[in-house]
Design a protein around this motif. Structure first.
Motif, PDB file in Angstrom:
ATOM      1  N   GLN A 117       0.832  -1.205   0.000  1.00  8.60           N
ATOM      2  CA  GLN A 117       0.000   0.000   0.000  1.00  8.60           C
ATOM      3  C   GLN A 117       0.863   1.250   0.000  1.00  8.60           C
ATOM      4  OE1 GLN A 117      -2.264  -0.922   3.514  1.00  8.60           O
ATOM      5  NE2 GLN A 117      -4.095  -1.442   2.312  1.00  8.60           N
ATOM      6  N   LYS A 118       1.952   1.229   0.776  1.00  9.16           N
ATOM      7  CA  LYS A 118       2.860   2.377   0.807  1.00  9.16           C
ATOM      8  C   LYS A 118       3.502   2.586  -0.562  1.00  9.16           C
ATOM      9  CE  LYS A 118       4.047   1.865   5.670  1.00  9.16           C
ATOM     10  NZ  LYS A 118       5.094   1.542   6.621  1.00  9.16           N
ATOM     11  N   ALA A 119       3.921   1.487  -1.198  1.00  5.77           N
ATOM     12  CA  ALA A 119       4.547   1.583  -2.518  1.00  5.77           C
ATOM     13  C   ALA A 119       3.558   2.114  -3.549  1.00  5.77           C
ATOM     14  CB  ALA A 119       5.079   0.223  -2.941  1.00  5.77           C
ATOM     15  N   GLU A 120       2.312   1.662  -3.468  1.00  5.10           N
ATOM     16  CA  GLU A 120       1.291   2.136  -4.405  1.00  5.10           C
ATOM     17  C   GLU A 120       1.036   3.629  -4.221  1.00  5.10           C
ATOM     18  OE1 GLU A 120      -3.373   1.353  -5.620  1.00  5.10           O
ATOM     19  OE2 GLU A 120      -2.450   0.159  -4.051  1.00  5.10           O
ATOM     20  N   ALA A 121       0.957   4.085  -2.983  1.00  6.07           N
ATOM     21  CA  ALA A 121       0.736   5.502  -2.715  1.00  6.07           C
ATOM     22  C   ALA A 121       1.916   6.333  -3.213  1.00  6.07           C
ATOM     23  CB  ALA A 121       0.527   5.724  -1.224  1.00  6.07           C
ATOM     24  N   ALA A 122       3.129   5.834  -3.025  1.00  4.91           N
ATOM     25  CA  ALA A 122       4.312   6.550  -3.502  1.00  4.91           C
ATOM     26  C   ALA A 122       4.322   6.608  -5.020  1.00  4.91           C
ATOM     27  CB  ALA A 122       5.576   5.869  -2.990  1.00  4.91           C
ATOM     28  N   ALA A 123       3.925   5.520  -5.680  1.00 10.10           N
ATOM     29  CA  ALA A 123       3.873   5.498  -7.140  1.00 10.10           C
ATOM     30  C   ALA A 123       2.826   6.472  -7.658  1.00 10.10           C
ATOM     31  CB  ALA A 123       3.579   4.091  -7.630  1.00 10.10           C
ATOM     32  N   GLN A 124       1.685   6.537  -6.998  1.00  8.75           N
ATOM     33  CA  GLN A 124       0.645   7.480  -7.412  1.00  8.75           C
ATOM     34  C   GLN A 124       1.110   8.916  -7.238  1.00  8.75           C
ATOM     35  OE1 GLN A 124      -2.784   6.401  -5.130  1.00  8.75           O
ATOM     36  NE2 GLN A 124      -3.394   4.744  -6.525  1.00  8.75           N
ATOM     37  N   ALA A 125       1.801   9.206  -6.135  1.00 12.32           N
ATOM     38  CA  ALA A 125       2.305  10.561  -5.908  1.00 12.32           C
ATOM     39  C   ALA A 125       3.356  10.920  -6.950  1.00 12.32           C
ATOM     40  CB  ALA A 125       2.889  10.669  -4.500  1.00 12.32           C
ATOM     41  N   ALA A 126       4.234   9.974  -7.290  1.00 13.54           N
ATOM     42  CA  ALA A 126       5.267  10.228  -8.292  1.00 13.54           C
ATOM     43  C   ALA A 126       4.634  10.465  -9.656  1.00 13.54           C
ATOM     44  CB  ALA A 126       6.229   9.049  -8.359  1.00 13.54           C
ATOM     45  N   LYS A 127       3.595   9.697  -9.992  1.00 11.36           N
ATOM     46  CA  LYS A 127       2.917   9.878 -11.272  1.00 11.36           C
ATOM     47  C   LYS A 127       2.227  11.238 -11.326  1.00 11.36           C
ATOM     48  CE  LYS A 127      -0.488   7.774 -14.387  1.00 11.36           C
ATOM     49  NZ  LYS A 127      -0.803   9.034 -14.983  1.00 11.36           N
ATOM     50  N   ALA A 128       1.603  11.626 -10.227  1.00 13.78           N
ATOM     51  CA  ALA A 128       0.940  12.925 -10.188  1.00 13.78           C
ATOM     52  C   ALA A 128       1.958  14.048 -10.378  1.00 13.78           C
ATOM     53  CB  ALA A 128       0.203  13.095  -8.864  1.00 13.78           C
ATOM     54  N   THR A 129       3.126  13.912  -9.770  1.00 15.31           N
ATOM     55  CA  THR A 129       4.186  14.914  -9.922  1.00 15.31           C
ATOM     56  C   THR A 129       4.678  14.959 -11.362  1.00 15.31           C
ATOM     57  OG1 THR A 129       4.872  14.574  -7.640  1.00 15.31           O
ATOM     58  CG2 THR A 129       6.443  15.643  -9.083  1.00 15.31           C
ATOM     59  N   ARG A 130       4.895  13.787 -11.962  1.00 18.30           N
ATOM     60  CA  ARG A 130       5.337  13.739 -13.361  1.00 18.30           C
ATOM     61  C   ARG A 130       4.292  14.356 -14.290  1.00 18.30           C
ATOM     62  NH1 ARG A 130       6.406   8.400 -12.276  1.00 18.30           N
ATOM     63  NH2 ARG A 130       4.692   7.788 -13.626  1.00 18.30           N
ATOM     64  N   ASP A 131       3.029  14.023 -14.064  1.00 16.55           N
ATOM     65  CA  ASP A 131       1.964  14.564 -14.906  1.00 16.55           C
ATOM     66  C   ASP A 131       1.890  16.084 -14.786  1.00 16.55           C
ATOM     67  OD1 ASP A 131       1.383  12.004 -15.683  1.00 16.55           O
ATOM     68  OD2 ASP A 131      -0.412  11.811 -14.421  1.00 16.55           O
ATOM     69  N   LEU A 132       2.025  16.571 -13.575  1.00 17.98           N
ATOM     70  CA  LEU A 132       1.972  18.014 -13.364  1.00 17.98           C
ATOM     71  C   LEU A 132       3.163  18.700 -13.999  1.00 17.98           C
ATOM     72  CD1 LEU A 132       0.389  20.281 -11.994  1.00 17.98           C
ATOM     73  CD2 LEU A 132       1.812  19.948  -9.984  1.00 17.98           C
ATOM     74  N   ASP A 133       4.363  18.113 -13.862  1.00 17.02           N
ATOM     75  CA  ASP A 133       5.552  18.691 -14.472  1.00 17.02           C
ATOM     76  C   ASP A 133       5.447  18.676 -15.997  1.00 17.02           C
ATOM     77  OD1 ASP A 133       6.685  19.230 -12.041  1.00 17.02           O
ATOM     78  OD2 ASP A 133       7.960  17.447 -12.017  1.00 17.02           O
TER      79      ASP A 133
END
Length: 57
Positions: free
Chosen positions: A36-52
């Motif tokens: 669950q922690k890894a999934e949340a980190a992956a979602q946060a990283a994807k959101a950051t990449r998408d925003l950038d």
């Protein structure tokens, strides 16, 4: 006539309630599995990449 209130009991009850709320928050934050922690980190990283990727230059 009003009821007599022991201020020490009120103060301690308020402190217990605040600790219980903090404990519930910590249970949500820290009481997760590794997956669950890894999934949340992956979602946060994807959101950051998408925003950038949508930034204007």
């Amino acid at each position: 006539m009003s009821k007599v209130t022991n201020l020490n009991q009120v103060r301690k009850a308020r402190a217990r309630d605040e600790k219980r709320v903090q404990a519930d928050r910590n249970a949500v934050s820290f009481g997760r599995s590794k997956a669950q922690k890894a999934e949340a980190a992956a979602q946060a990283a994807k959101a950051t990449r998408d925003l950038d990727g949508k930034k204007r230059t």
